[in-house]
Design a protein around this motif. Structure first.
Motif, short mmCIF file in Angstrom:
data_model
loop_
_atom_site.label_atom_id
_atom_site.label_comp_id
_atom_site.label_asym_id
_atom_site.label_seq_id
_atom_site.Cartn_x
_atom_site.Cartn_y
_atom_site.Cartn_z
N ALA A 218 68.25 42.54 60.15
CA ALA A 218 69.26 43.11 59.97
C ALA A 218 71.00 43.65 61.08
N PRO A 219 70.53 43.12 62.49
CA PRO A 219 72.23 42.44 62.79
C PRO A 219 73.04 41.68 61.82
N ALA A 220 71.93 40.44 61.24
CA ALA A 220 72.72 39.55 60.36
C ALA A 220 73.28 40.54 58.92
N THR A 221 71.59 41.23 58.64
CA THR A 221 72.43 42.05 57.41
C THR A 221 73.65 42.87 57.41
N GLY A 222 74.04 44.18 59.39
CA GLY A 222 75.50 44.48 59.78
C GLY A 222 76.31 43.61 59.40
N ILE A 223 76.43 41.92 59.72
CA ILE A 223 77.10 41.29 59.21
C ILE A 223 77.99 40.80 58.56
N VAL A 224 77.02 40.05 57.15
CA VAL A 224 77.14 40.18 56.24
C VAL A 224 77.33 41.29 55.07
N VAL A 225 77.48 42.51 55.70
CA VAL A 225 77.55 43.78 54.67
C VAL A 225 78.84 43.88 55.04
N ALA A 226 79.55 43.66 56.33
CA ALA A 226 80.88 43.96 56.66
C ALA A 226 81.74 43.23 56.13
N LEU A 275 98.19 51.74 55.12
CA LEU A 275 97.71 52.38 56.01
C LEU A 275 96.24 53.16 55.58
N VAL A 276 96.48 54.00 54.02
CA VAL A 276 95.72 54.08 53.96
C VAL A 276 94.69 53.30 53.33
N PHE A 277 95.62 52.27 53.04
CA PHE A 277 93.55 50.62 52.51
C PHE A 277 92.81 50.78 54.08
N MET A 278 93.58 50.38 55.08
CA MET A 278 93.23 49.83 56.54
C MET A 278 91.88 50.71 57.33
N ALA A 279 92.42 52.58 56.49
CA ALA A 279 91.25 53.99 56.64
C ALA A 279 90.31 53.60 56.02
N LEU A 280 90.42 52.96 54.56
CA LEU A 280 89.37 53.04 53.52
C LEU A 280 88.22 52.07 53.85
N ILE A 281 89.04 51.06 54.61
CA ILE A 281 88.06 49.66 55.39
C ILE A 281 87.30 49.86 56.86
N ALA A 282 87.87 50.72 57.32
CA ALA A 282 87.23 50.80 58.30
C ALA A 282 86.19 52.61 58.45
N LEU A 283 86.63 53.65 57.31
CA LEU A 283 85.47 54.31 56.66
C LEU A 283 84.06 54.08 55.82
N LEU A 284 83.94 52.99 55.02
CA LEU A 284 84.11 52.56 54.67
C LEU A 284 82.53 51.25 55.55
N THR A 285 82.73 50.28 56.43
CA THR A 285 82.09 49.48 57.53
C THR A 285 81.86 50.61 58.20
N TRP A 286 82.08 51.90 58.80
CA TRP A 286 81.12 53.12 59.73
C TRP A 286 80.20 52.90 58.61
N VAL A 287 80.12 53.78 57.27
CA VAL A 287 79.02 54.00 56.32
C VAL A 287 77.94 53.30 56.48
N GLN A 288 78.80 51.90 56.52
CA GLN A 288 77.97 50.34 56.07
C GLN A 288 76.87 50.47 57.56
N ARG A 289 77.86 50.57 58.66
CA ARG A 289 76.63 50.61 59.49
C ARG A 289 75.70 50.89 59.90
N ARG A 290 76.06 52.52 59.80
CA ARG A 290 75.03 53.80 59.94
C ARG A 290 74.21 53.84 58.38
N ALA A 291 74.06 53.17 57.07
CA ALA A 291 73.36 53.01 56.39
C ALA A 291 72.57 52.07 56.82
N GLY A 294 70.01 52.50 59.22
CA GLY A 294 68.91 53.39 59.25
C GLY A 294 68.36 53.11 57.96
N ALA A 295 68.52 52.15 57.02
CA ALA A 295 67.35 51.10 55.99
C ALA A 295 66.25 50.66 57.08
N THR A 296 66.89 49.75 58.14
CA THR A 296 65.52 48.85 58.63
C THR A 296 65.03 49.98 59.83
#
Length: 297
Positions: A218-226, A275-291, A294-296
């Protein structure tokens, strides 16, 4: 003697506080200060070279949300690209890592082969794949004609419905080997005793992957996804190489849209887009980390 030691400890403690200073200075100068400036410019109509500009408040952000169809199209393309690349590249990199995790001469050679595209420049990769996708004399259509599949030929990057997915294929080919290395490192860190215990308990290959490999990688998966997410949003040079400058609407993503806006001397508006671009990346990264967490579990 004790007072001397105490004085040395205090001096050492004070000296230790100096170690973060260079890193902090670089962070403030190259990230914090430009971010503050971007916020300032996003509230103006500055064209990038005039000595004066006017404060327009939130007008740039309002225009982005309600009136800029090209930005929304670029955002939609970027989301399609990101989802496709994250799923395909993560799955492919993990499969390659599972296949090549054992260190042998053959696996070492294959790792080098799969990693090789990563050392190429984005511009080189773009021009190679532009030739592959060429609808007239390209390699892909020529191969389809050679095996009698003329009906499967396509215009590839010229098809507005599928162009972003062909871009995704190029991105996956470009970076899957790099993510494979991350997964191999994660797999090699799993204690072999866990697999032996699972095998003694009667766990099959799929069960061992589900209950041993997947949670511990899972830690490696988180790095790869982000990392893959950030790559998908920063694919500026790859898109410009494949789709031209500026690219057509089917290949336009957020980074190319911001680049084009800067090129048109709309610095205030481009700063708002950034700024919108940065905020979108931050939001997606946070959602991916949570997902991923939860999946692992």
């Amino acid at each position: 003697m004790s007072s001397t030691r105490s004085g040395r400890r205090r001096r050492t403690a004070r000296a230790l506080w100096l170690f973060p200073v260079p890193a902090l200075a670089l962070y403030l100068f190259f990230f914090a200060y430009p971010t503050v400036q971007a916020v300032q410019y996003a509230l103006t109509d500055w064209d990038g070279y005039s000595a004066t500009y006017h404060t327009v408040g939130l007008r740039n952000f309002t225009e982005l949300a309600t009136g800029d169809d090209t930005f929304r199209t670029a955002a939609a393309n970027n989301l399609k690209l990101t989802v496709t690349v994250v799923l395909a590249q993560t799955a492919l990199a993990l499969m390659l890592a599972l296949w090549l995790v054992r260190t042998t001469r053959a696996s070492t050679l294959l790792r080098a082969v799969f990693f090789l595209p990563t050392v190429l420049s984005s511009v080189s990769v773009a021009f190679v794949w532009r030739f592959v996708y060429d609808p007239d004399g390209g390699l892909l259509n020529a191969a389809l004609r050679a095996v009698g599949l003329d009906g499967a030929q396509s215009v590839y990057l010229g098809d507005p419905d599928t162009a972003v997915f062909w871009l995704a294929l190029t991105q996956v080919w470009f970076h899957a080997g790099q993510m494979m290395v991350v997964f191999i490192a994660g797999l090699q860190a799993i204690p072999p005793e866990l697999y032996e215990a699972a095998e003694l308990d009667g766990a099959g290959r799929l069960a061992r992957f589900r209950y041993v490999t997947w949670p511990l990688v899972a830690p490696a998966t988180g790095i790869v996804v982000a990392y893959t997410t950030v790559q998908s949003f920063k694919a500026l040079d790859l898109v410009l190489g494949l789709g031209g400058n500026p690219p057509g609407p089917a290949l336009d993503i957020l980074s190319t849209r911001i680049y084009t806006t800067f090129s048109n001397n709309q610095f205030g508006y481009a700063a708002a887009q950034s700024l919108v671009f940065m905020a979108l990346i931050a939001l997606l990264t946070w959602v991916q980390r949570r997902a991923t967490r939860g999946a692992t579990r």
